[in-house]
Design a protein around this motif. Sequence first.
Motif, PDB file in Angstrom:
ATOM      1  N   VAL A   1       0.837  -1.205   0.000  1.00 54.50           N
ATOM      2  CA  VAL A   1       0.000   0.000   0.000  1.00 54.50           C
ATOM      3  C   VAL A   1       0.869   1.251   0.000  1.00 54.50           C
ATOM      4  CG1 VAL A   1      -1.649   1.358   1.343  1.00 54.50           C
ATOM      5  CG2 VAL A   1      -1.985  -1.097   1.090  1.00 54.50           C
ATOM      6  N   HIS A   2       1.873   1.254   0.854  1.00 55.07           N
ATOM      7  CA  HIS A   2       2.713   2.453   1.003  1.00 55.07           C
ATOM      8  C   HIS A   2       3.661   2.625  -0.184  1.00 55.07           C
ATOM      9  CE1 HIS A   2       1.374   1.223   5.040  1.00 55.07           C
ATOM     10  NE2 HIS A   2       1.251   2.522   5.236  1.00 55.07           N
ATOM     11  N   LEU A   3       4.063   1.533  -0.809  1.00 53.07           N
ATOM     12  CA  LEU A   3       4.871   1.641  -2.032  1.00 53.07           C
ATOM     13  C   LEU A   3       4.043   2.253  -3.152  1.00 53.07           C
ATOM     14  CD1 LEU A   3       7.544   1.005  -3.514  1.00 53.07           C
ATOM     15  CD2 LEU A   3       6.569  -1.223  -4.112  1.00 53.07           C
ATOM     16  N   THR A   4       2.795   1.798  -3.275  1.00 47.58           N
ATOM     17  CA  THR A   4       1.900   2.344  -4.297  1.00 47.58           C
ATOM     18  C   THR A   4       1.581   3.801  -4.004  1.00 47.58           C
ATOM     19  OG1 THR A   4       0.891   0.136  -4.435  1.00 47.58           O
ATOM     20  CG2 THR A   4      -0.245   1.920  -5.555  1.00 47.58           C
TER      21      THR A   4
ATOM     22  N   PHE B   1      -2.012  -1.533  -6.292  1.00 48.27           N
ATOM     23  CA  PHE B   1      -1.766  -2.199  -5.016  1.00 48.27           C
ATOM     24  C   PHE B   1      -1.726  -3.725  -5.189  1.00 48.27           C
ATOM     25  CE2 PHE B   1      -4.073  -4.599  -1.717  1.00 48.27           C
ATOM     26  CZ  PHE B   1      -3.090  -4.606  -0.736  1.00 48.27           C
ATOM     27  N   ALA B   2      -2.734  -4.277  -5.866  1.00 50.46           N
ATOM     28  CA  ALA B   2      -2.795  -5.733  -6.041  1.00 50.46           C
ATOM     29  C   ALA B   2      -1.606  -6.244  -6.844  1.00 50.46           C
ATOM     30  CB  ALA B   2      -4.107  -6.116  -6.730  1.00 50.46           C
TER      31      ALA B   2
ATOM     32  N   PHE C   1       6.593 -14.695 -14.174  1.00 51.16           N
ATOM     33  CA  PHE C   1       5.257 -15.293 -14.127  1.00 51.16           C
ATOM     34  C   PHE C   1       4.169 -14.227 -14.214  1.00 51.16           C
ATOM     35  CE2 PHE C   1       1.596 -16.616 -11.484  1.00 51.16           C
ATOM     36  CZ  PHE C   1       1.124 -17.629 -12.304  1.00 51.16           C
ATOM     37  N   LEU C   2       4.348 -13.127 -13.473  1.00 53.36           N
ATOM     38  CA  LEU C   2       3.344 -12.059 -13.512  1.00 53.36           C
ATOM     39  C   LEU C   2       3.268 -11.417 -14.896  1.00 53.36           C
ATOM     40  CD1 LEU C   2       3.914 -10.320 -10.046  1.00 53.36           C
ATOM     41  CD2 LEU C   2       2.231 -12.050 -10.678  1.00 53.36           C
TER      42      LEU C   2
ATOM     43  N   LEU D   1      -4.366 -12.410  -6.967  1.00 52.50           N
ATOM     44  CA  LEU D   1      -4.135 -10.970  -6.829  1.00 52.50           C
ATOM     45  C   LEU D   1      -3.791 -10.338  -8.171  1.00 52.50           C
ATOM     46  CD1 LEU D   1      -2.113 -10.589  -3.499  1.00 52.50           C
ATOM     47  CD2 LEU D   1      -4.238  -9.398  -4.081  1.00 52.50           C
ATOM     48  N   GLN D   2      -2.971 -11.035  -8.952  1.00 55.89           N
ATOM     49  CA  GLN D   2      -2.594 -10.508 -10.261  1.00 55.89           C
ATOM     50  C   GLN D   2      -3.807 -10.449 -11.194  1.00 55.89           C
ATOM     51  OE1 GLN D   2       0.162  -9.074 -11.257  1.00 55.89           O
ATOM     52  NE2 GLN D   2      -0.746  -8.742 -13.270  1.00 55.89           N
ATOM     53  N   LEU D   3      -4.629 -11.488 -11.198  1.00 59.05           N
ATOM     54  CA  LEU D   3      -5.842 -11.486 -12.031  1.00 59.05           C
ATOM     55  C   LEU D   3      -6.773 -10.348 -11.613  1.00 59.05           C
ATOM     56  CD1 LEU D   3      -6.963 -15.190 -12.615  1.00 59.05           C
ATOM     57  CD2 LEU D   3      -5.894 -13.612 -14.216  1.00 59.05           C
ATOM     58  N   PHE D   4      -6.932 -10.158 -10.304  1.00 56.08           N
ATOM     59  CA  PHE D   4      -7.780  -9.075  -9.800  1.00 56.08           C
ATOM     60  C   PHE D   4      -7.241  -7.723 -10.252  1.00 56.08           C
ATOM     61  CE2 PHE D   4      -8.875  -6.173  -6.180  1.00 56.08           C
ATOM     62  CZ  PHE D   4     -10.236  -6.087  -6.460  1.00 56.08           C
ATOM     63  N   SER D   5      -5.913  -7.568 -10.173  1.00 53.17           N
ATOM     64  CA  SER D   5      -5.265  -6.335 -10.626  1.00 53.17           C
ATOM     65  C   SER D   5      -5.536  -6.088 -12.105  1.00 53.17           C
ATOM     66  CB  SER D   5      -3.759  -6.418 -10.381  1.00 53.17           C
ATOM     67  OG  SER D   5      -3.082  -5.371 -11.044  1.00 53.17           O
TER      68      SER D   5
END
Length: 336
Positions: free
Chosen positions: A50-53, A104-105, A117-118, A173-177
């Motif tokens: 969160v804080h990186l984003t 974030f995700a 992979f991502l 998480l990646q799919l949601f993103s």
Amino acid sequence: MASAGGPTVTQKLVVVAETLAIGAVYVVTSGGLITFNKFMMQEDHFPHAVHLTMNHMSVTFLFSLCLYCVAPQLYPTMEKAKSEWKTLLMYIAPLGMLFAIALFASNKAYTWCTVAFLQFCKEGNIAIVFFLGCCLGMQAFSWTRIAILTIVVVGCSTCAHGEINFVWIGFLLQLFSQFCECTKNLLGEMVMSGAGMRLDVLTFVLLQAPCSLLPLAAAGIYTWEPAVARDFERMWPYLLANGSLAFLLNILIALTLKRLSALAFVIIGLMKDSVIVFASAAIFGDPISAQQKLGFLVTMIGIAMWSQLRLKEAADAATKNETEPLVTKKQAEGKV
């Protein structure tokens, strides 16, 4: 010898040199930011998604504001945006929220998954955009498109199935993103054109940044812990460099779209994806199986075919508009 009125050899060489220079900087910057994010999310660096984003959005907003103050001519639609800010805010606010969630995700997924992979997963974005576009009535269904997208999906599925260190939470998480990002892009295209407020890229970035920063700041306060302050004090030079690179990438995207042809942008995009995948293997030692290499090749072929199809459709549409008569026979008869 150049034909009369046509570009000279020197002019052609300048165009080629400009394309190579912009393309190289774009590929290096884009790949560098993704690799940098993975580096920052490691446990002994700054593992606070969160804080990186929030850092990305803070630096992007600050630098965008400074650039606007120094060179307002780079923001040609800003005055129009100011005059219609209430209407514009209704559209920009939800888009900023979606962008914040997507970032974030995506950053959080680095905790469990490799960069390679991502990146394999992200190649499926064109299929997600097509599916959502059909649902929203923004894409025309055709079996040719379905056939090409099937190649892309098969390639992405092969890459995912071949992942050696597969982790479900990182994958989801990646799919949601990706769904958030694709929805944001489609809604942005729809509401901006539909509301008659088509914005230039830099103006859009400047206005979207605070709308993304506000929900991130709220989430940052809610998830605050002493470790964030300790890691920030230790890693702040890296965080500043990381945020600056994110801002530079936004500028390069605007420059690339403005200066290069659509085909050049597609080719550069394919090069960028390849560089990111193999750079992650070289820098982080991410394992890439033979099955994933094959799947990635299939995916790249599918994306190249899709891009060629879209360019052909755009060219056909432009030709149709140029050759279509301004007044039809029935209209002419009605005026007699």
